[in-house]
Design a protein around this motif. Structure first.
Motif, PDB file in Angstrom:
ATOM      1  N   SER A  69       0.403 -24.617  24.541  1.00  0.00           N
ATOM      2  CA  SER A  69       0.095 -26.446  25.477  1.00  0.00           C
ATOM      3  C   SER A  69      -1.122 -26.774  24.423  1.00  0.00           C
ATOM      4  CB  SER A  69      -0.441 -25.892  26.702  1.00  0.00           C
ATOM      5  OG  SER A  69      -1.377 -25.186  26.850  1.00  0.00           O
ATOM      6  N   ARG A  71      -5.220 -29.019  23.400  1.00  0.00           N
ATOM      7  CA  ARG A  71      -6.359 -29.630  24.327  1.00  0.00           C
ATOM      8  C   ARG A  71      -6.051 -30.580  24.246  1.00  0.00           C
ATOM      9  NH1 ARG A  71     -10.149 -28.177  27.094  1.00  0.00           N
ATOM     10  NH2 ARG A  71      -9.804 -26.289  26.834  1.00  0.00           N
ATOM     11  N   ASP A  84      -8.515 -34.843  30.247  1.00  0.00           N
ATOM     12  CA  ASP A  84      -7.929 -34.034  32.232  1.00  0.00           C
ATOM     13  C   ASP A  84      -7.712 -34.918  32.838  1.00  0.00           C
ATOM     14  OD1 ASP A  84      -8.465 -32.100  34.106  1.00  0.00           O
ATOM     15  OD2 ASP A  84     -10.707 -31.908  34.148  1.00  0.00           O
ATOM     16  N   ASN A  87      -8.647 -33.764  39.970  1.00  0.00           N
ATOM     17  CA  ASN A  87      -8.588 -32.681  40.579  1.00  0.00           C
ATOM     18  C   ASN A  87      -8.561 -32.878  42.546  1.00  0.00           C
ATOM     19  OD1 ASN A  87      -8.303 -30.622  41.873  1.00  0.00           O
ATOM     20  ND2 ASN A  87      -9.639 -28.793  41.444  1.00  0.00           N
ATOM     21  N   GLU A 103     -12.119 -24.020  30.595  1.00  0.00           N
ATOM     22  CA  GLU A 103     -10.645 -23.551  30.324  1.00  0.00           C
ATOM     23  C   GLU A 103      -9.944 -23.171  31.700  1.00  0.00           C
ATOM     24  OE1 GLU A 103      -8.987 -21.964  27.688  1.00  0.00           O
ATOM     25  OE2 GLU A 103     -10.816 -22.521  26.594  1.00  0.00           O
ATOM     26  N   VAL A 104      -9.477 -25.100  32.113  1.00  0.00           N
ATOM     27  CA  VAL A 104      -8.172 -25.197  33.233  1.00  0.00           C
ATOM     28  C   VAL A 104      -7.064 -26.357  32.873  1.00  0.00           C
ATOM     29  CG1 VAL A 104     -10.820 -25.526  34.584  1.00  0.00           C
ATOM     30  CG2 VAL A 104      -9.696 -27.728  32.980  1.00  0.00           C
ATOM     31  N   THR A 105      -6.503 -25.968  33.755  1.00  0.00           N
ATOM     32  CA  THR A 105      -5.045 -25.891  33.718  1.00  0.00           C
ATOM     33  C   THR A 105      -4.951 -27.921  33.680  1.00  0.00           C
ATOM     34  OG1 THR A 105      -4.378 -26.072  36.051  1.00  0.00           O
ATOM     35  CG2 THR A 105      -4.101 -24.366  34.152  1.00  0.00           C
ATOM     36  N   PHE A 108      -4.666 -28.864  29.450  1.00  0.00           N
ATOM     37  CA  PHE A 108      -3.787 -28.491  28.864  1.00  0.00           C
ATOM     38  C   PHE A 108      -2.499 -28.548  28.897  1.00  0.00           C
ATOM     39  CE2 PHE A 108      -6.310 -23.747  29.683  1.00  0.00           C
ATOM     40  CZ  PHE A 108      -6.933 -24.307  28.926  1.00  0.00           C
ATOM     41  N   TRP A 109      -1.706 -29.944  27.969  1.00  0.00           N
ATOM     42  CA  TRP A 109      -1.165 -30.393  28.211  1.00  0.00           C
ATOM     43  C   TRP A 109       0.007 -29.956  27.320  1.00  0.00           C
ATOM     44  CZ3 TRP A 109      -1.250 -35.233  30.576  1.00  0.00           C
ATOM     45  CH2 TRP A 109      -2.519 -34.977  31.331  1.00  0.00           C
ATOM     46  N   LYS A 110       1.751 -30.000  27.530  1.00  0.00           N
ATOM     47  CA  LYS A 110       2.357 -29.685  27.271  1.00  0.00           C
ATOM     48  C   LYS A 110       2.905 -30.764  26.451  1.00  0.00           C
ATOM     49  CE  LYS A 110       3.828 -25.599  28.482  1.00  0.00           C
ATOM     50  NZ  LYS A 110       3.857 -24.315  28.072  1.00  0.00           N
TER      51      LYS A 110
END
Length: 119
Positions: A69, A71, A84, A87, A103-105, A108-110
């Motif tokens: 992934s 950032r 982001d 949440n 460090e949070v999902t 993280f970008w695909k």
């Protein structure tokens, strides 16, 4: 929330050159309107689509992260703030903003290659 990343400087067919900044646009709006950080003089963490311009809030850096992934950070706000997703504990969110890098999902970008060529 479906966001298509229009990556304008890909070195090879399947290789992303992370040495460049990128504009992020949707297929719906096209390259004339891109993801921008709203300069509100407060938190400067809100995002909007804006007319494409050579401003630092529209220039996104993709940095390799966990499990293939990336950032996404802007030239303006730097590495300390990442794209982001809010949440929401009860459901998946579609609201985007800039948040302190962590460090949070949600940060993280695909990148998935579209079948639609860049115009």
């Amino acid at each position: 929330c479906l966001i298509t990343l229009s990556l304008l400087s890909i070195a090879h067919a399947d290789t992303l050159d992370t040495g460049f900044y990128f504009y992020l646009s949707t297929e719906f709006e096209g390259a004339n309107r891109v993801l921008d950080v709203v300069n509100d003089g407060k938190k400067n963490d809100k995002l909007a689509l804006a007319k494409t311009d050579e401003v630092q809030g529209q220039l996104w850096k993709l940095t390799p992260a966990a499990a293939g992934s990336y950032r996404l950070t802007t030239q303006w706000r730097g590495a300390k703030f990442s794209l982001d997703v809010f949440n929401d504990a009860d459901e998946k969110s579609s609201s985007l903003y800039l948040a302190p890098s962590d460090e949070v999902t949600g940060q993280f970008w695909k990148l998935t290659k579209s079948t639609e060529p860049v115009k």
